[in-house]
Scaffold this motif. Structure first.
Motif, mmCIF file in Angstrom:
data_model
loop_
_atom_site.group_PDB
_atom_site.id
_atom_site.type_symbol
_atom_site.label_atom_id
_atom_site.label_comp_id
_atom_site.label_asym_id
_atom_site.label_seq_id
_atom_site.Cartn_x
_atom_site.Cartn_y
_atom_site.Cartn_z
ATOM 1 N N TYR A 6 0.718 -1.208 -0.007
ATOM 2 C CA TYR A 6 0.115 0.079 -0.127
ATOM 3 C C TYR A 6 0.890 1.245 -0.023
ATOM 4 O O TYR A 6 0.545 2.260 -0.708
ATOM 5 N N ASP A 7 1.778 1.286 0.802
ATOM 6 C CA ASP A 7 2.779 2.413 0.780
ATOM 7 C C ASP A 7 3.505 2.454 -0.460
ATOM 8 O O ASP A 7 4.021 4.037 -0.698
ATOM 9 N N GLN A 8 3.549 1.684 -1.380
ATOM 10 C CA GLN A 8 4.207 1.749 -2.651
ATOM 11 C C GLN A 8 3.310 2.617 -3.599
ATOM 12 O O GLN A 8 3.956 3.058 -4.890
ATOM 13 N N ILE A 9 2.104 2.509 -3.403
ATOM 14 C CA ILE A 9 0.966 3.200 -4.212
ATOM 15 C C ILE A 9 1.143 4.704 -4.218
ATOM 16 O O ILE A 9 1.000 5.250 -2.872
ATOM 17 N N LYS A 10 1.577 5.361 -5.305
ATOM 18 C CA LYS A 10 1.599 6.817 -5.337
ATOM 19 C C LYS A 10 0.148 7.332 -4.773
ATOM 20 O O LYS A 10 -0.969 7.048 -5.042
ATOM 21 N N ASP A 11 0.307 8.332 -4.150
ATOM 22 C CA ASP A 11 -0.932 9.254 -3.679
ATOM 23 C C ASP A 11 -1.864 9.422 -5.119
ATOM 24 O O ASP A 11 -2.942 9.635 -4.878
ATOM 25 N N THR A 12 -1.387 9.637 -6.037
ATOM 26 C CA THR A 12 -1.966 10.315 -7.250
ATOM 27 C C THR A 12 -2.612 9.116 -8.204
ATOM 28 O O THR A 12 -3.469 9.288 -9.045
ATOM 29 N N ASP A 13 -2.407 7.925 -7.570
ATOM 30 C CA ASP A 13 -2.687 6.667 -8.208
ATOM 31 C C ASP A 13 -4.173 6.344 -7.840
ATOM 32 O O ASP A 13 -4.501 6.227 -6.885
ATOM 33 N N LEU A 38 -7.275 -0.972 5.007
ATOM 34 C CA LEU A 38 -6.727 -1.635 4.053
ATOM 35 C C LEU A 38 -7.372 -2.935 3.479
ATOM 36 O O LEU A 38 -6.911 -3.520 2.705
ATOM 37 N N ILE A 39 -8.598 -2.846 3.818
ATOM 38 C CA ILE A 39 -9.321 -4.028 3.125
ATOM 39 C C ILE A 39 -9.716 -3.437 1.623
ATOM 40 O O ILE A 39 -9.807 -2.056 1.584
ATOM 41 N N PRO A 40 -10.010 -4.127 0.508
ATOM 42 C CA PRO A 40 -10.432 -3.438 -0.606
ATOM 43 C C PRO A 40 -11.767 -3.150 -0.745
ATOM 44 O O PRO A 40 -12.718 -3.698 -1.250
ATOM 45 N N PHE A 41 -12.155 -2.050 -0.111
ATOM 46 C CA PHE A 41 -13.500 -1.574 0.372
ATOM 47 C C PHE A 41 -14.190 -0.973 -0.840
ATOM 48 O O PHE A 41 -15.179 -1.404 -1.125
ATOM 49 N N LYS A 42 -13.173 -0.629 -1.628
ATOM 50 C CA LYS A 42 -13.929 0.154 -3.045
ATOM 51 C C LYS A 42 -13.549 -0.475 -4.422
ATOM 52 O O LYS A 42 -13.593 -0.022 -5.142
ATOM 53 N N LYS A 43 -13.296 -1.713 -4.136
ATOM 54 C CA LYS A 43 -12.738 -2.618 -5.149
ATOM 55 C C LYS A 43 -14.021 -3.429 -5.780
ATOM 56 O O LYS A 43 -14.121 -4.639 -5.064
ATOM 57 N N PHE A 44 -14.303 -3.567 -6.816
ATOM 58 C CA PHE A 44 -15.492 -4.450 -7.390
ATOM 59 C C PHE A 44 -16.552 -4.569 -6.492
ATOM 60 O O PHE A 44 -17.186 -5.662 -6.361
ATOM 61 N N TYR A 45 -17.029 -3.447 -5.674
ATOM 62 C CA TYR A 45 -18.167 -3.937 -4.845
ATOM 63 C C TYR A 45 -19.239 -2.884 -5.502
ATOM 64 O O TYR A 45 -19.127 -1.589 -6.192
ATOM 65 N N ASN A 46 -20.539 -3.282 -5.392
ATOM 66 C CA ASN A 46 -21.702 -2.573 -5.874
ATOM 67 C C ASN A 46 -21.679 -1.162 -4.881
ATOM 68 O O ASN A 46 -21.524 -1.297 -3.794
ATOM 69 N N ALA A 47 -22.024 0.053 -5.479
ATOM 70 C CA ALA A 47 -21.832 0.989 -4.938
ATOM 71 C C ALA A 47 -22.962 1.480 -3.988
ATOM 72 O O ALA A 47 -22.996 2.192 -3.253
ATOM 73 N N ARG A 146 5.706 -10.536 4.255
ATOM 74 C CA ARG A 146 4.360 -10.156 4.759
ATOM 75 C C ARG A 146 4.521 -8.852 5.523
ATOM 76 O O ARG A 146 5.692 -8.447 6.095
ATOM 77 N N GLY A 147 3.810 -8.089 5.527
ATOM 78 C CA GLY A 147 3.391 -6.701 6.008
ATOM 79 C C GLY A 147 3.383 -6.638 7.728
ATOM 80 O O GLY A 147 3.137 -7.515 8.226
ATOM 81 N N THR A 148 3.823 -5.440 8.208
ATOM 82 C CA THR A 148 3.808 -5.417 9.519
ATOM 83 C C THR A 148 2.137 -5.481 10.026
ATOM 84 O O THR A 148 2.030 -5.443 11.254
ATOM 85 N N ASN A 149 1.254 -5.113 9.194
ATOM 86 C CA ASN A 149 -0.099 -4.889 9.596
ATOM 87 C C ASN A 149 -0.736 -6.595 9.569
ATOM 88 O O ASN A 149 -1.785 -6.478 9.781
#
Length: 181
Positions: A6-13, A38-47, A146-149
């Motif tokens: 997650y930290d490697q994803i640019k803020d403008t991405d 950090l769950i994929p809360f807004k990925k492929f989910y019905n709005a 594996r991430g620290t989270n």
């Protein structure tokens, strides 16, 4: 999502907003909990989703996206030395994820292993939680940390050839299939 990835994803991405953060939790106290970070809360989910409310699945299942073909093309081209084609394919994907071409202009400077590594990183980000990471990990002979989270194995380095990443063939199949040695 792994905190390190997650930290490697640019803020403008645009892909960064797919994951629930502390700000989302603060905004939607009634729906989100601290464990949802950090769950994929807004990925492929019905709005129109409501937590625990969708009992009849009405959404499409997505087995493969065209983006996967573009990323595989970029990876293959980088590995065979067709770097300009690899960069073109990668930038076609990134153009959909960033508002400004300046955010991914760095791709033009990449060559060799650095280009392959960037394609692998973008593949991990693009296809997070879609079941594509294991094969990308094995194809690229990479290690995952594996991430620290994570509660389980936090910070552990897992190589691509770790026995835990190899699915076992059921004993009955081994015994009854003459083509398995």
């Amino acid at each position: 999502m792994d905190q390190g990835l997650y930290d490697q994803i640019k803020d403008t991405d645009q892909r960064k907003i797919q994951f629930a953060t502390q700000a989302d939790i603060d905004d939607e106290v009634n729906q989100l909990q601290d464990s949802d970070i950090l769950i994929p809360f807004k990925k492929f989910y019905n709005a129109a989703r409501v937590r625990g409310g969708q009992r009849v699945i009405e959404d499409d299942y997505i087995y493969m996206r065209i983006d996967e073909l573009y990323m595989l093309s970029a990876e293959m081209n980088a590995k065979i030395g067709a770097e300009e084609d690899a960069k073109t394919r990668l930038k076609q994907i990134l153009a959909e994820r960033f508002d400004s071409a300046a955010d991914y202009a760095y791709v033009d400077t990449l060559t060799g292993q650095a280009l392959i590594d960037e394609i692998y990183l973008q593949t991990r980000i693009e296809f997070f939680a879609e079941g594509k990471s294991l094969l990308a990990l094995k194809r690229n002979k990479a290690n995952v940390v594996r991430g620290t989270n994570h509660l389980y194995l936090a910070g552990e380095v897992i190589p691509y050839n770790d026995d835990r990443l190899t699915l076992e063939i059921p004993l009955l199949e081994v015994q009854n299939n003459p083509f398995i040695n």
